[in-house]
Design an enzyme around this catalytic site. Structure first.
Site, mmCIF file in Angstrom:
data_model
loop_
_atom_site.group_PDB
_atom_site.id
_atom_site.type_symbol
_atom_site.label_atom_id
_atom_site.label_comp_id
_atom_site.label_asym_id
_atom_site.label_seq_id
_atom_site.Cartn_x
_atom_site.Cartn_y
_atom_site.Cartn_z
ATOM 1 N N GLY A 59 0.774 -1.242 0.000
ATOM 2 C CA GLY A 59 0.000 0.000 0.000
ATOM 3 C C GLY A 59 0.796 1.276 0.000
ATOM 4 N N TRP A 61 2.007 2.942 -2.533
ATOM 5 C CA TRP A 61 1.552 3.881 -3.586
ATOM 6 C C TRP A 61 0.277 4.578 -3.118
ATOM 7 C CZ3 TRP A 61 2.417 2.667 -9.444
ATOM 8 C CH2 TRP A 61 3.774 2.373 -9.643
ATOM 9 N N ASP A 79 -5.816 -5.473 -4.129
ATOM 10 C CA ASP A 79 -4.730 -6.442 -4.314
ATOM 11 C C ASP A 79 -5.272 -7.842 -4.059
ATOM 12 O OD1 ASP A 79 -1.420 -6.070 -4.366
ATOM 13 O OD2 ASP A 79 -2.137 -8.026 -3.698
ATOM 14 N N ASP A 95 -8.706 -10.338 -7.109
ATOM 15 C CA ASP A 95 -7.787 -10.580 -8.218
ATOM 16 C C ASP A 95 -8.207 -9.649 -9.357
ATOM 17 O OD1 ASP A 95 -6.444 -11.477 -10.415
ATOM 18 O OD2 ASP A 95 -6.729 -13.611 -9.985
ATOM 19 N N ASP A 120 1.037 -1.439 -10.355
ATOM 20 C CA ASP A 120 2.413 -1.854 -10.063
ATOM 21 C C ASP A 120 2.428 -3.364 -9.860
ATOM 22 O OD1 ASP A 120 5.093 -1.659 -9.434
ATOM 23 O OD2 ASP A 120 4.724 -1.279 -7.310
ATOM 24 N N LYS A 160 3.427 -0.802 -14.707
ATOM 25 C CA LYS A 160 4.754 -1.430 -14.745
ATOM 26 C C LYS A 160 4.755 -2.447 -15.882
ATOM 27 C CE LYS A 160 6.098 -4.233 -11.205
ATOM 28 N NZ LYS A 160 6.539 -4.253 -9.804
HETATM 29 N N1 SAM Z 1 2.686 -0.745 -5.458
HETATM 30 C C1 SAM Z 1 2.737 -1.551 -4.285
HETATM 31 C C2 SAM Z 1 3.278 -0.709 -3.148
HETATM 32 O O1 SAM Z 1 4.044 0.199 -3.421
HETATM 33 O O2 SAM Z 1 2.989 -1.001 -2.013
HETATM 34 C C3 SAM Z 1 3.573 -2.774 -4.495
HETATM 35 C C4 SAM Z 1 2.999 -3.733 -5.459
HETATM 36 S S1 SAM Z 1 3.809 -5.235 -5.472
HETATM 37 C C5 SAM Z 1 5.246 -4.861 -6.321
HETATM 38 C C6 SAM Z 1 2.927 -6.172 -6.568
HETATM 39 C C7 SAM Z 1 1.597 -6.606 -6.050
HETATM 40 O O3 SAM Z 1 0.833 -7.135 -7.117
HETATM 41 C C8 SAM Z 1 1.667 -7.697 -5.006
HETATM 42 O O4 SAM Z 1 1.215 -7.228 -3.786
HETATM 43 C C9 SAM Z 1 0.752 -8.758 -5.546
HETATM 44 O O5 SAM Z 1 -0.041 -9.337 -4.544
HETATM 45 C C10 SAM Z 1 -0.088 -8.013 -6.523
HETATM 46 N N2 SAM Z 1 -0.721 -8.851 -7.544
HETATM 47 C C11 SAM Z 1 -0.152 -9.751 -8.336
HETATM 48 N N3 SAM Z 1 -1.062 -10.323 -9.119
HETATM 49 C C12 SAM Z 1 -2.246 -9.761 -8.814
HETATM 50 C C13 SAM Z 1 -3.564 -9.941 -9.282
HETATM 51 N N4 SAM Z 1 -3.842 -10.804 -10.227
HETATM 52 N N5 SAM Z 1 -4.533 -9.195 -8.742
HETATM 53 C C14 SAM Z 1 -4.253 -8.303 -7.782
HETATM 54 N N6 SAM Z 1 -3.029 -8.097 -7.290
HETATM 55 C C15 SAM Z 1 -2.036 -8.829 -7.803
#
Ligand code: SAM
Length: 833
Positions: A59, A61, A79, A95, A120, A160
């Site tokens: 969280g 961002w 997320d 998801d 992200d 990203k």
């Molecule tokens: N932007 C976030 C922050 O600064 O706190 C970090 C994001 S992290 C790099 C990537 C996130 O993408 C992970 O928490 C992961 O659970 C989520 N993620 C991956 N696949 C996903 C999906 N299909 N649906 C939702 N979230 C997903």
């Protein structure tokens, strides 16, 4: 635990952003990625009232969005993993590739549209790189889908992507939906990471959307890959480009070779050099037998074509040179020439256009180069500044724009003779009157090309501008230092010996008064800020007179500095014609004030010292409880003015004169230092009696001349001061109001309690409330009237109520204040010793 930390460290995870995030309270270091992206792309978050953060956990961002977006913005974070809640952000678990997420999002968004959608996401799988990249690309496309559904027209999407073979395809899709698409890698993103961020700005919101655009099967399978950049491969062979796409369709070999003569004959030698590993020589070939005799067919050349993948830039150049020579020898290029000759000749217009285009291109390139140079230079200066190596005034960024060579070019300085002066350390020589006059004659046309300018004139002008800026900065600094030093000197008694920078009289009495005033007004640096204001006014005045060409070129250069931007001229008209009050008048006025204090002052003094009167009854004011020191605004203003007129006397006019001279370049810091050394500087006072030193103090210093402008500036300063409301009075009024409001609140509360009491009748209630109100209003109206009785004459030492005094009274000692002052002075003297 230790193992984990080690692992983290070995990957370089605990970098500065990690610690910064910790310090700032962000949940992840990635917060800085979005902060940097936001800064680079026009602070879009600050303009976003609705933000959706896809794949938001943990969280950080969302935290950034909540900090930067306007108050009461709607921020939604989603997320696949649960996320700790945070203030001002709606979070939910889902998801993003599912219908569930879509509908939940719609539920939160209602009729709103998002200004920004952030993504992200990174797949939570640890599969092979290719698999991860594939999932990532799909996730990005899903995020885009949600963005398209929720974004407002003109909205922003930040996502990203991984550098993979799908990269170009995704960029192409983004370009169909947004006006501006740019890829960026913020500094917070590690270089070792394949992630890049794409910022898509100005959402087109097409009315009809081709569903294929967001269909992963269509996007990732239909679009062809772009051609490989073989030129980069050949001309930058040191830069290894990873082949992320793997093998090409139908080509499962990593090793390729072909005949050298094919290379010689090809129309695309660069591609061949990039693609092949080896060029083979067929010794029996007729053409080879010819080209073998070329002087370019060296042993080195033959060794190079054996393994093209290990070659460097120089080797490739050598091979290309060989090819050219070989083609010439075999007459292959002649055909090309002939075909060129056969081409229809250009018409005159086409010829002109071609030439024009060539010229324009040349010009564009030179402008670009110039711009790049300037930017580089600025960047360097800024970095140096950040490292505290220099100060912006020293840099003279604006001056640098005129051309860096000319500023620091010692050759030019040598030619003009300035170098000698600089070498001798006589920088002041540049300010000589004769040269000033010369400077005035020099005119540099800013629009003219640099080369056209007179080198000497340019060097002089720039040098003097730089010096003016520098001396301005130095003087401002020394002014502040001087204030500080003067204060120190006054405290340590040094001021008696050396009055070089002493702007205020060291008179104890005056100092006491000034201190009292500052204390009373609760203003920590009144005189300082007022001086600044007056100096600003003076500067504005000088600025406004610039047109009448009274200023020297140095002064003009000084005022053209951005430092003086926004300084408004708020001054009376020209003093010489319109204003009758001259310097002399102001001088006289101040002297008169010093010798004959205001009538009120005299009165009060005579009254307080009058011991013959029996006693004196001083009725206190109605507003006594508000502010007993100030009976009314008028009186307070008068008191302030009196105190200030004592504070601002000749010395301040002198200081203003000095400022004036400094601004005009008539004086420099060195002059001030030199003036500080005079016959009074090191006066031996040790053997002299104290009373003598005390009396001599006023005369043992140089009386500096004052100017008309300075006197006028001080007058304006006084005017401005008188127009200002008294802070203390305003505060007292506010306190009074606050108390009244508190009383009313209390009354309301009590009345409410009475009203809620079910046991009482309505009549009883109203009577009780009326009684309460009477009590309160009576209290507010009736303030105990205190009569102050001065215990002098026959009231001296009187115990009990003095004769003829009714009600409350207070006995005061008439000389108490003076005594206290004297005691303070004595204590201070002892402290000094
Ligand atoms: N932007 C976030 C922050 O600064 O706190 C970090 C994001 S992290 C790099 C990537 C996130 O993408 C992970 O928490 C992961 O659970 C989520 N993620 C991956 N696949 C996903 C999906 N299909 N649906 C939702 N979230 C997903």
């Amino acid at each position: 635990m230790g193992k984990k930390t080690q692992k983290k460290n070995s990957k370089g995870r605990l970098d500065k952003y990690y610690y910064l995030a910790k310090e700032k309270g962000y949940r992840a270091r990635s917060s800085f990625k979005i902060i940097q992206i936001n800064e680079k792309y026009g602070h879009f978050l600050e303009k976003s009232k609705v933000v959706i953060d896809l794949c938001a956990a943990p969280g950080s961002w969302c935290q950034v969005a909540s900090n930067l977006c306007p108050v009461n913005s709607l921020i939604i974070g989603v997320d696949i993993v649960p996320m700790k809640s945070m203030p001002n952000v709606i979070t939910f678990q889902s998801d993003i590739t599912t219908e569930d997420c879509r509908s939940k999002l719609r539920g939160y968004m209602k009729t709103w549209k998002a200004d920004t959608v952030l993504h992200d996401g990174a797949p939570n799988v640890g599969l092979s790189w290719a698999q991860d990249a594939f999932t990532q690309s799909h996730l990005t496309l899903q995020a885009l889908k949600l963005a398209v559904e929720n974004l407002v027209v003109g909205g922003t999407f930040v996502t990203k992507i991984f550098r993979s073979k799908d990269y170009n395809k995704l960029i192409w899709v983004f370009q169909q939906l947004f006006e501006k698409v740019e890829a960026t890698k913020p500094p917070a993103s590690r270089n070792v990471s394949a992630e890049i961020f794409v910022v898509c700005k100005t959402f087109k919101a097409p009315k009809k959307l081709d569903p294929r655009l967001l269909d992963p099967r269509e996007v990732f399978e239909e679009l062809p890959d772009g051609p490989q950049n073989m030129e980069a491969k050949v001309f930058n062979p040191e830069k290894k480009v990873r082949k992320r796409g793997g093998y090409e369709e139908g080509d499962y070999l990593l090793y390729h070779e072909t005949g050298i003569l094919d290379f010689m004959r090809t129309e695309d030698p660069i591609t061949m050099l990039g693609e092949y590993n080896k060029f083979i020589v067929d010794e029996e070939d007729h053409d080879w037998k010819i080209v073998k005799k070329l002087k370019q067919t060296t042993k080195e050349f033959l060794a190079c074509i054996e393994d093209l993948k290990v070659l460097g830039r120089k080797d490739f150049k050598m091979i290309l040179k060989w090819r050219k020579a070989a083609r010439e020898l075999l007459g292959l290029d002649e055909d090309e020439d002939k075909s060129e000759i056969n081409e229809t000749p250009l018409t005159e217009e086409e010829q002109i256009e071609k030439e024009l285009n060539g010229l324009q291109e040349k010009q564009r390139l030179s402008v670009k180069r110039e711009k790049r140079k300037k930017n580089e230079m600025k960047q360097k200066e800024i970095v140096r500044m950040q490292l505290n190596m220099i100060n912006p005034v020293d840099i003279g960024i604006e001056a640098a724009e005129l051309g860096r060579e000319s500023i620091f070019n010692l050759k030019t300085a040598e030619k003009t003779g300035i170098l000698d002066k600089l070498a001798k350390g006589k920088r002041r020589m540049i300010f000589d009157q004769s040269e000033l006059a010369m400077d005035n004659d020099i005119h540099i046309d800013e629009n003219a090309p640099l080369e056209d300018r007179d080198e000497h004139a340019e060097a002089d002008e720039l040098e003097s501008q730089l010096d003016a800026m520098y001396s301005n900065y130095k003087e401002r600094k020394s002014e502040r230092d001087a204030n500080f030093r003067a204060k120190q000197a006054r405290e340590s008694g040094e001021a008696d010996n050396w009055d070089g920078f002493n702007e205020k009289p060291s008179d104890d009495e005056n100092e006491e008064e000034t201190k009292d005033y500052v204390d009373d007004d609760d203003d920590t640096d009144v005189s300082d800020s007022d001086d600044d204001e007056a100096i600003n006014q003076l500067i504005a005045k000088l600025k406004s007179r610039e047109t009448s060409s009274k200023l020297s070129s140095k002064a003009r250069a000084l005022f053209s500095d951005s430092l003086f931007e926004g300084v408004e001229a708020d001054l009376p008209g020209k003093t010489d014609s319109g204003n009758s009050e001259s310097v002399g008048d102001v001088r006289k006025l101040v002297k008169k004030r010093r010798l004959n204090p205001a009538p009120e002052e005299q009165d009060s003094e005579s009254e307080s010292s009058d011991d013959d009167s029996d006693f004196e009854i001083v009725p206190t004011n109605e507003n006594d409880d508000v502010d007993s020191e100030y009976d009314s605004d008028e009186e307070a203003k008068r008191t302030k003015q009196e105190k200030h007129s004592k504070d601002i006397d000749i010395a301040t006019v002198e200081a203003m004169t000095l400022a004036h001279q400094l601004a005009l370049g008539h004086k420099t810091k060195h002059d001030l230092i030199e003036e500080g050394f005079n016959r009074y500087s090191f006066r031996d006072v040790e053997s002299l009696p104290e009373w003598f030193v005390e009396e001599e103090k006023h005369h043992s210093k140089i009386n500096k001349p004052i100017t008309k402008e300075a006197a006028m500036a001080i007058k304006d300063k006084l005017k401005a001061l008188n127009a200002r409301p008294i802070k203390k009075v305003a505060e007292a009024k506010a306190r009074k109001k606050h108390r009244a409001v508190a009383r009313l609140e209390k009354l309301k509360k009590k009345a409410g309690l009475i009203n809620d009491d079910g046991d009482k009748s309505e009549k009883d209630k109203s009577e009780e409330i009326a009684k309460l109100m009477r009590k309160v209003t009576k209290k507010a109206k009736q303030k105990p009237k205190v009569t102050v009785v001065v215990a002098s004459g026959k009231n001296r030492g009187l115990s009990g109520r003095p004769k003829g005094v009714k009600g409350k009274y207070k006995m005061v000692d008439g000389v108490m204040k003076n005594e206290q002052r004297a005691l303070r002075r004595i204590a201070k003297k002892h402290h000094k010793k």
